[in-house]
Design a protein around this motif. Structure first.
Motif, mmCIF file in Angstrom:
data_model
loop_
_atom_site.group_PDB
_atom_site.id
_atom_site.type_symbol
_atom_site.label_atom_id
_atom_site.label_comp_id
_atom_site.label_asym_id
_atom_site.label_seq_id
_atom_site.Cartn_x
_atom_site.Cartn_y
_atom_site.Cartn_z
ATOM 1 N N PRO A 4 3.257 1.050 4.441
ATOM 2 C CA PRO A 4 2.164 0.172 4.491
ATOM 3 C C PRO A 4 2.411 -1.259 5.428
ATOM 4 C CG PRO A 4 3.387 -0.003 2.434
ATOM 5 C CD PRO A 4 4.147 1.257 3.164
ATOM 6 N N LEU A 5 1.348 -1.563 6.107
ATOM 7 C CA LEU A 5 1.382 -2.713 6.727
ATOM 8 C C LEU A 5 0.201 -3.291 6.808
ATOM 9 C CD1 LEU A 5 -0.265 -2.264 9.491
ATOM 10 C CD2 LEU A 5 1.471 -0.618 10.137
ATOM 11 N N VAL A 6 0.241 -4.716 7.203
ATOM 12 C CA VAL A 6 -0.895 -5.767 7.189
ATOM 13 C C VAL A 6 -1.618 -5.761 8.330
ATOM 14 C CG1 VAL A 6 -1.640 -7.696 6.372
ATOM 15 C CG2 VAL A 6 0.005 -6.655 5.070
ATOM 16 N N ILE A 7 -3.113 -5.806 8.618
ATOM 17 C CA ILE A 7 -3.573 -6.284 9.870
ATOM 18 C C ILE A 7 -4.240 -7.264 9.555
ATOM 19 C CG2 ILE A 7 -5.188 -5.219 11.593
ATOM 20 C CD1 ILE A 7 -4.349 -2.483 9.956
ATOM 21 N N LYS A 8 -4.238 -8.385 10.653
ATOM 22 C CA LYS A 8 -4.813 -9.576 10.536
ATOM 23 C C LYS A 8 -5.631 -9.891 11.714
ATOM 24 C CE LYS A 8 -1.478 -11.484 7.723
ATOM 25 N NZ LYS A 8 -0.611 -12.979 6.999
ATOM 26 N N LEU A 9 -6.807 -10.486 11.649
ATOM 27 C CA LEU A 9 -7.565 -10.903 12.428
ATOM 28 C C LEU A 9 -6.832 -12.345 12.769
ATOM 29 C CD1 LEU A 9 -11.360 -10.782 11.449
ATOM 30 C CD2 LEU A 9 -10.136 -9.392 13.105
ATOM 31 N N LEU A 10 -6.738 -12.729 14.270
ATOM 32 C CA LEU A 10 -6.056 -13.812 14.564
ATOM 33 C C LEU A 10 -6.405 -15.010 13.936
ATOM 34 C CD1 LEU A 10 -4.681 -13.640 18.074
ATOM 35 C CD2 LEU A 10 -3.550 -13.173 16.018
ATOM 36 N N GLU A 11 -7.825 -15.226 13.988
ATOM 37 C CA GLU A 11 -8.369 -16.423 13.418
ATOM 38 C C GLU A 11 -9.164 -16.467 11.979
ATOM 39 O OE1 GLU A 11 -10.362 -19.084 16.351
ATOM 40 O OE2 GLU A 11 -8.513 -18.726 17.691
ATOM 41 N N GLY A 12 -8.802 -15.340 11.364
ATOM 42 C CA GLY A 12 -9.345 -15.078 9.998
ATOM 43 C C GLY A 12 -8.859 -16.232 9.035
ATOM 44 N N THR A 13 -9.603 -16.482 8.180
ATOM 45 C CA THR A 13 -9.423 -17.733 7.109
ATOM 46 C C THR A 13 -9.818 -16.882 5.611
ATOM 47 O OG1 THR A 13 -9.085 -19.728 6.622
ATOM 48 C CG2 THR A 13 -11.209 -18.970 7.744
ATOM 49 N N GLN A 14 -9.067 -17.782 4.665
ATOM 50 C CA GLN A 14 -9.657 -17.329 3.235
ATOM 51 C C GLN A 14 -9.665 -15.750 2.953
ATOM 52 O OE1 GLN A 14 -13.265 -19.432 2.705
ATOM 53 N NE2 GLN A 14 -12.282 -21.457 2.884
ATOM 54 N N GLY A 15 -8.598 -15.031 3.656
ATOM 55 C CA GLY A 15 -8.263 -13.890 3.394
ATOM 56 C C GLY A 15 -9.256 -12.655 3.878
ATOM 57 N N VAL A 16 -10.421 -13.292 4.535
ATOM 58 C CA VAL A 16 -11.399 -12.236 5.311
ATOM 59 C C VAL A 16 -10.678 -12.046 6.488
ATOM 60 C CG1 VAL A 16 -13.563 -12.298 6.312
ATOM 61 C CG2 VAL A 16 -13.336 -13.754 3.940
ATOM 62 N N GLY A 17 -10.604 -10.956 6.760
ATOM 63 C CA GLY A 17 -9.977 -10.333 8.123
ATOM 64 C C GLY A 17 -8.348 -10.010 7.770
ATOM 65 N N VAL A 18 -8.085 -9.881 6.686
ATOM 66 C CA VAL A 18 -6.458 -9.322 6.384
ATOM 67 C C VAL A 18 -6.829 -8.093 5.504
ATOM 68 C CG1 VAL A 18 -4.467 -9.974 5.148
ATOM 69 C CG2 VAL A 18 -5.828 -11.964 6.296
ATOM 70 N N VAL A 19 -6.063 -7.163 5.994
ATOM 71 C CA VAL A 19 -6.285 -5.763 5.700
ATOM 72 C C VAL A 19 -4.841 -5.063 5.252
ATOM 73 C CG1 VAL A 19 -7.232 -3.576 6.103
ATOM 74 C CG2 VAL A 19 -8.443 -5.402 6.936
ATOM 75 N N LEU A 20 -4.733 -4.361 4.118
ATOM 76 C CA LEU A 20 -3.517 -3.665 4.002
ATOM 77 C C LEU A 20 -3.873 -1.945 4.254
ATOM 78 C CD1 LEU A 20 -0.808 -3.191 2.576
ATOM 79 C CD2 LEU A 20 -1.900 -3.163 0.376
ATOM 80 N N ALA A 21 -3.061 -1.617 5.239
ATOM 81 C CA ALA A 21 -3.215 -0.162 5.638
ATOM 82 C C ALA A 21 -1.987 0.561 4.717
ATOM 83 C CB ALA A 21 -3.453 0.031 6.945
ATOM 84 N N GLU A 22 -2.425 1.480 3.968
ATOM 85 C CA GLU A 22 -1.120 2.148 3.090
ATOM 86 C C GLU A 22 -0.808 3.225 3.840
ATOM 87 O OE1 GLU A 22 -1.030 1.305 -0.311
ATOM 88 O OE2 GLU A 22 -3.046 0.511 -0.932
ATOM 89 N N THR A 23 -1.228 3.917 4.943
ATOM 90 C CA THR A 23 -0.552 4.959 5.561
ATOM 91 C C THR A 23 -0.790 4.485 7.163
ATOM 92 O OG1 THR A 23 -2.895 6.202 5.894
ATOM 93 C CG2 THR A 23 -1.407 6.477 4.021
ATOM 94 N N ALA A 24 -0.149 5.416 7.898
ATOM 95 C CA ALA A 24 -0.084 5.182 9.522
ATOM 96 C C ALA A 24 -1.264 5.459 9.891
ATOM 97 C CB ALA A 24 1.081 5.989 9.945
ATOM 98 N N LYS A 25 -2.195 6.782 9.312
ATOM 99 C CA LYS A 25 -3.235 7.114 9.797
ATOM 100 C C LYS A 25 -4.409 5.903 9.557
ATOM 101 C CE LYS A 25 -4.114 10.731 12.119
ATOM 102 N NZ LYS A 25 -3.396 10.022 13.114
#
Ligand code: ADP
Ligand code: MG
Length: 303
Positions: free
Chosen positions: A139-160
C-alpha cells in the motif's frame, strides 16, 4: 503594539483567540481580510489599500498571517507587501510558500536530514510503475501537492489501485507525490505546535474508524500526548528548516523514528488549545512582543 491579523473571517476560532489574546495584553488589533486588500507596488512607498483606507508604513508593528490554502498566492503577496512596508510578519512570506508546497518542503527537510517517509515524484504517466516501485510498492499514499485538511490524500491498497488513482490525478493535470504508507502509525499522528523554535504544545490525533487520515477536519480525535526528546528535536528542526516562527509540525511515529509529513504555516488553535488546555494564542502574542521590530524580515530583498 498595533497588530494586524490577516484572516478572511473574524469569527473563526483561531482568529478570535488571537484577537482576544492580543487585547488581553494591551495591544490594538485589527482583523484584515487579505482578499480585500489591493496593493500599490509601483511607487517607492509601498502601501496597501483596504476597504476605504490606506495602510502605510508604520501603521502596524506586527502582522499575523492566517492564510487559507485556497488563497496562498494572493494572501502571500499581501504578506510580502507588509514585509516591504517594514512590518514584522510572524511568519514570513517565503516560508509560507515553502510550507504550502509539500514537495518543496520535503525536499528541504530531507536535505537537512529530517526524517520523512520515502517519497517519489514524477511528471509523466510513463513513469508510474517505477514510481510505485520507488516507494516500496503498495500500500502507498498519494497526495495532491497543495492539498490540505486531508482532502487529496488517498491510500491505495494495491499496485493496481495506485496506478489508476495516479493516472486519474495526472490526467487532471494535478501535481501529486507518492509516499510510503507508514502502517505502524495506526491512523494517528502528532501535531507539534512550534513557536519561536520551541514545541509549546503537542497533541496526538487519531483518525476516525475506517480512515487513515487523522485530520480533525476529517473526523479525527485529538488528545494530549507526551512526546519524546527525538520527536521534539525533529519538530524544532523542521520548523527551522522551513523558516517558520509559528507552525504545526505533523509527525508520524514509525518503526525508524519520527517522520515529518508536513509543516503547517497557519495551524488551527482550536484542537490544540482544547487538547492541551494551553493558551497557545497568548504564547504567539508573547513571542511577537519579544521579537517584533521594523524591517526584521530575514529574506527582505531576496524575493
Ligand atoms: P493534509 O495537508 O491534507 O493534512 P497530510 O500529508 O498531512 O495532508 O496527510 C493527512 C493525514 O493522512 C495525516 O495527518 C496522516 O494521519 C495521514 N498520512 C499522511 N501521509 C501518510 C503516510 N505516508 N503514511 C501514513 N499515514 C499518512
Ligand atoms: Mg496534515
Amino acid at each position: 503594539m498595533k497588530i494586524a491579523v490577516l484572516s478572511r473571517n473574524p469569527k473563526l476560532y483561531s482568529t478570535r483567540r488571537l484577537v482576544e489574546a492580543a487585547r488581553a495584553r494591551g495591544h490594538e488589533v485589527d482583523v484584515i481580510d487579505h482578499l480585500r486588500c489591493f496593493m500599490d507596488i509601483t511607487s517607492e512607498n509601498p502601501t496597501i489599500h483596504y476597504k476605504d483606507r490606506e495602510i502605510r508604513r508604520g501603521d502596524y508593528d506586527a502582522v499575523i498571517p492566517r492564510i487559507g490554502a485556497s488563497v496562498t498566492f494572493y494572501g502571500n503577496a499581501v504578506v510580502r507587501q507588509f514585509e516591504m512596508m517594514g512590518a514584522y510578519c510572524v511568519n514570513e512570506s517565503v516560508a509560507i510558500a515553502r510550507a504550502r508546497d509539500k514537495l518543496r518542503s520535503l525536499q528541504l527537510l530531507s536535505r537537512k536530514g529530517v526524517g520523512i517517509p520515502v517519497t517519489a515524484f514524477a511528471y509523466s504517466p510513463d513513469d508510474i510503475k517505477s514510481l510505485i516501485r520507488e516507494v516500496g510498492g503498495a500500500p502507498l499514499v498519494i497526495k495532491l501537492l497543495e492539498g490540505t485538511q486531508g482532502v487529496g490524500v488517498v491510500l491505495a491498497e494495491t499496485a493496481k489501485a495506485a496506478e489508476s488513482v495516479i493516472q486519474a490525478f495526472m490526467s487532471l493535470k494535478n501535481s501529486i507525490l507518492i509516499q510510503e504508507y507508514i502502517k505502524e502509525a495506526g491512523g494517528s499522528d502528532l501535531r507539534c505546535f512550534v513557536v519561536g523554535g520551541k514545541v509549546i504544545a503537542a497533541m496526538k490525533r487519531q483518525a476516525a474508524d475506517g480512515d487513515f487520515r487523522s485530520n480533525l477536519h476529517r473526523g479525527g480525535r485529538a488528545e494530549l500526548v507526551k512526546i519524546t526528546a527525538a520527536e521534539r528535536a525533529t519538530a524544532v528542526k523542521a520548523a527551522q528548516v522551513i523558516g517558520l516562527n509559528v507552525c504545526g509540525v505533523d509527525i508520524l511515529r514509525s518503526d525508524r523514528g519520527p517522520l515529518v509529513i508536513e509543516v503547517n504555516s497557519s495551524p488551527g488553535l482550536n484542537g490544540i488549545e482544547q487538547a492541551t488546555g494551553k493558551d497557545v494564542a497568548g504564547m504567539i502574542i508573547e513571542f511577537i512582543e519579544r521579537n517584533a521590530r521594523p524591517d526584521r524580515t530575514r529574506t527582505r530583498g531576496k524575493g
